[in-house]
Design a protein around this motif. Structure first.
Motif, PDB file in Angstrom:
ATOM      1  N   PRO A   1      -7.636   5.249 -10.904  1.00 14.61           N
ATOM      2  CA  PRO A   1      -8.549   4.703  -9.653  1.00 14.61           C
ATOM      3  C   PRO A   1      -8.488   3.209  -9.696  1.00 14.61           C
ATOM      4  O   PRO A   1      -8.951   2.579  -8.909  1.00 14.61           O
ATOM      5  N   SER A   2      -8.150   2.847 -11.002  1.00 13.90           N
ATOM      6  CA  SER A   2      -8.168   1.073 -11.214  1.00 13.90           C
ATOM      7  C   SER A   2      -6.999   0.661 -10.660  1.00 13.90           C
ATOM      8  O   SER A   2      -6.910  -0.778 -10.652  1.00 13.90           O
ATOM      9  N   ASP A   3      -5.920   1.301 -10.269  1.00 14.64           N
ATOM     10  CA  ASP A   3      -4.639   0.624  -9.822  1.00 14.64           C
ATOM     11  C   ASP A   3      -5.198  -0.170  -8.523  1.00 14.64           C
ATOM     12  O   ASP A   3      -5.607   0.391  -7.433  1.00 14.64           O
ATOM     13  N   LYS A   4      -4.619  -1.423  -8.529  1.00 18.97           N
ATOM     14  CA  LYS A   4      -4.808  -2.210  -7.235  1.00 18.97           C
ATOM     15  C   LYS A   4      -3.852  -2.210  -6.217  1.00 18.97           C
ATOM     16  O   LYS A   4      -3.880  -3.037  -5.260  1.00 18.97           O
ATOM     17  N   SER A   5      -2.641  -1.545  -6.537  1.00 17.18           N
ATOM     18  CA  SER A   5      -1.500  -1.640  -5.695  1.00 17.18           C
ATOM     19  C   SER A   5      -1.472  -0.193  -5.103  1.00 17.18           C
ATOM     20  O   SER A   5      -0.555  -0.258  -3.975  1.00 17.18           O
ATOM     21  N   VAL A   6      -2.120   0.750  -5.227  1.00 26.47           N
ATOM     22  CA  VAL A   6      -2.024   2.208  -4.874  1.00 26.47           C
ATOM     23  C   VAL A   6      -3.380   2.695  -4.497  1.00 26.47           C
ATOM     24  O   VAL A   6      -4.299   2.988  -5.398  1.00 26.47           O
TER      25      VAL A   6
ATOM     26  N   ALA B   1      -2.576  13.853 -18.622  1.00 27.46           N
ATOM     27  CA  ALA B   1      -3.425  13.839 -19.726  1.00 27.46           C
ATOM     28  C   ALA B   1      -3.218  12.442 -20.490  1.00 27.46           C
ATOM     29  O   ALA B   1      -4.109  12.048 -21.058  1.00 27.46           O
ATOM     30  N   SER B   2      -2.087  11.890 -20.585  1.00 28.42           N
ATOM     31  CA  SER B   2      -1.958  10.542 -20.853  1.00 28.42           C
ATOM     32  C   SER B   2      -2.664   9.493 -20.289  1.00 28.42           C
ATOM     33  O   SER B   2      -3.271   8.816 -21.164  1.00 28.42           O
TER      34      SER B   2
ATOM     35  N   SER C   1       2.148   3.092 -13.876  1.00 22.22           N
ATOM     36  CA  SER C   1       0.767   2.455 -13.618  1.00 22.22           C
ATOM     37  C   SER C   1       0.538   1.313 -14.005  1.00 22.22           C
ATOM     38  O   SER C   1      -0.429   0.724 -13.875  1.00 22.22           O
ATOM     39  N   SER C   2       0.763   1.286 -15.697  1.00 20.44           N
ATOM     40  CA  SER C   2       0.341   0.157 -16.194  1.00 20.44           C
ATOM     41  C   SER C   2       0.798  -1.308 -16.005  1.00 20.44           C
ATOM     42  O   SER C   2       0.249  -2.244 -15.887  1.00 20.44           O
TER      43      SER C   2
ATOM     44  N   VAL D   1       6.987   0.219  -9.009  1.00 18.06           N
ATOM     45  CA  VAL D   1       7.815   1.605  -8.699  1.00 18.06           C
ATOM     46  C   VAL D   1       9.142   1.195  -9.587  1.00 18.06           C
ATOM     47  O   VAL D   1       9.472   0.184  -9.614  1.00 18.06           O
ATOM     48  N   GLU D   2       9.454   2.158 -10.462  1.00 19.03           N
ATOM     49  CA  GLU D   2      10.546   1.980 -11.147  1.00 19.03           C
ATOM     50  C   GLU D   2      11.677   2.996 -10.963  1.00 19.03           C
ATOM     51  O   GLU D   2      11.443   4.533 -11.257  1.00 19.03           O
TER      52      GLU D   2
END
Length: 316
Positions: free
Chosen positions: A59-64, A110-111, A220-221, A225-226
């Motif tokens: 949820p902390s993702d600012k891009s998605v 899990a990671s 995500s870190s 997109v890779e």
């Protein structure tokens, strides 16, 4: 660990009908889910997952805000979320390597969950229909068994699959829900449609078309997109398909010719044309480096590596 349903362990089943017969509330839950009008997701907040891809974030993702996927006929869309951390993964599974794919999905969540102890893993399965070849039934059962085999306790929350995602249209069986989104901030899973399916839509489709296996497409870190380097060999013979009519392409290149969305044939043709324009993948990945895209302030995914000033050129 076995799967859980309404906080109770459930036994393995040999058919989807057995599962729905033993747990009749799943039928009502699926009816409610498939009755929802699909939400058209704003591309500015979307991370789109294609067939044989998965992506996970928190949820902390600012891009998605939303991870989504569509065009699932016999394919199944899988969402696994940890309620404590909010870590969420969406995968588009087609039955190619279900056992290893489920392990990848579970490990991804899990990671990202790490040492968070509160909360539980919740599973949402959507897709498939009552197809003549029973491809959907097989994938449904394999996914259920594979999740049974995971080390974590996993709670089945949504199960709108196969016969519970089926409708008759003009005497032809078709899926009701072709696409879903999951809001990574709230955990809501909903029927969805998507006006855009990038970035690098044709490249990613070409990877799958040529036999590429399940791939993670998001870091995500770094919130990017890779698209990892992949390989395919020149094949001029596929030009044959560009001259064929729609019915022929559907008959030979689809697992469910009567149930594909309207844009299926054009999607196949554009993928084939991309492969003809790029006989090998080498030119798409200079120096064997991934294609990397970051979210720009206007909301689009922009190529940042390799340099957009020097786009990869087709191989001669």
């Amino acid at each position: 660990m076995p799967l859980f349903l309404q906080n109770r362990q459930i036994d393995r089943v040999s058919t989807t009908a057995e599962l729905f017969g033993k747990h009749s509330h799943l039928q009502e839950n699926a009816r409610v889910f498939r009755s929802k009008t699909p939400t058209t997701v704003d591309p500015k907040c979307l991370l789109y997952v294609q067939q044989r891809e998965y992506a996970a974030t928190t949820p902390s993702d600012k891009s998605v805000t939303v991870i989504g996927s569509a065009d699932a006929t016999t394919c199944h869309l899988v969402v696994l979320r940890h309620t404590g951390s909010g870590a969420t993964c969406l995968a588009h599974c087609d039955g190619s390597r279900t056992w290893s794919e489920v392990s990848l999905i579970t490990k991804a969540v899990a990671s990202l969950t790490g040492a968070v102890k509160d909360g539980r893993f919740e599973l949402h399965l959507v897709g498939g229909f009552d197809d003549e070849s029973q491809t959907s039934h097989t994938l449904s059962l394999n996914l259920l068994v594979a999740f049974h085999e995971q080390d974590e306790e996993i709670h089945l929350e949504t199960c709108c699959i196969t016969e519970l995602n089926d409708e008759l249209v003009g005497g032809v069986h078709r899926p009701v829900v072709y696409g879903i989104g999951v809001n990574v901030k709230t955990g809501e899973v909903f029927p969805a449609s998507f006006p855009t399916r990038g970035p690098a839509e044709e490249l990613r489709s070409a990877r799958t078309f040529t036999g590429g296996q399940m791939a993670e497409i998001y870091n995500s870190s770094k919130e990017q997109v890779e698209i990892a380097p992949c390989k395919w060999s020149p094949n001029r013979d596929i030009a044959f398909w560009l001259a064929q009519d729609d019915d022929t392409i559907l008959q030979y290149l689809s697992t469910s010719p009567m149930a594909e969305p309207p844009h299926f044939v054009q999607h196949i043709k554009s993928t084939i044309q991309f492969l003809l324009d790029h006989p090998t993948a080498d030119g798409c990945f200079p120096g064997s480096q991934p294609q990397i895209f970051k979210r720009m302030p206007q909301g689009e995914w922009d190529l940042v590596s390799p340099s957009p000033a020097s786009p990869p050129s087709p191989q001669e």
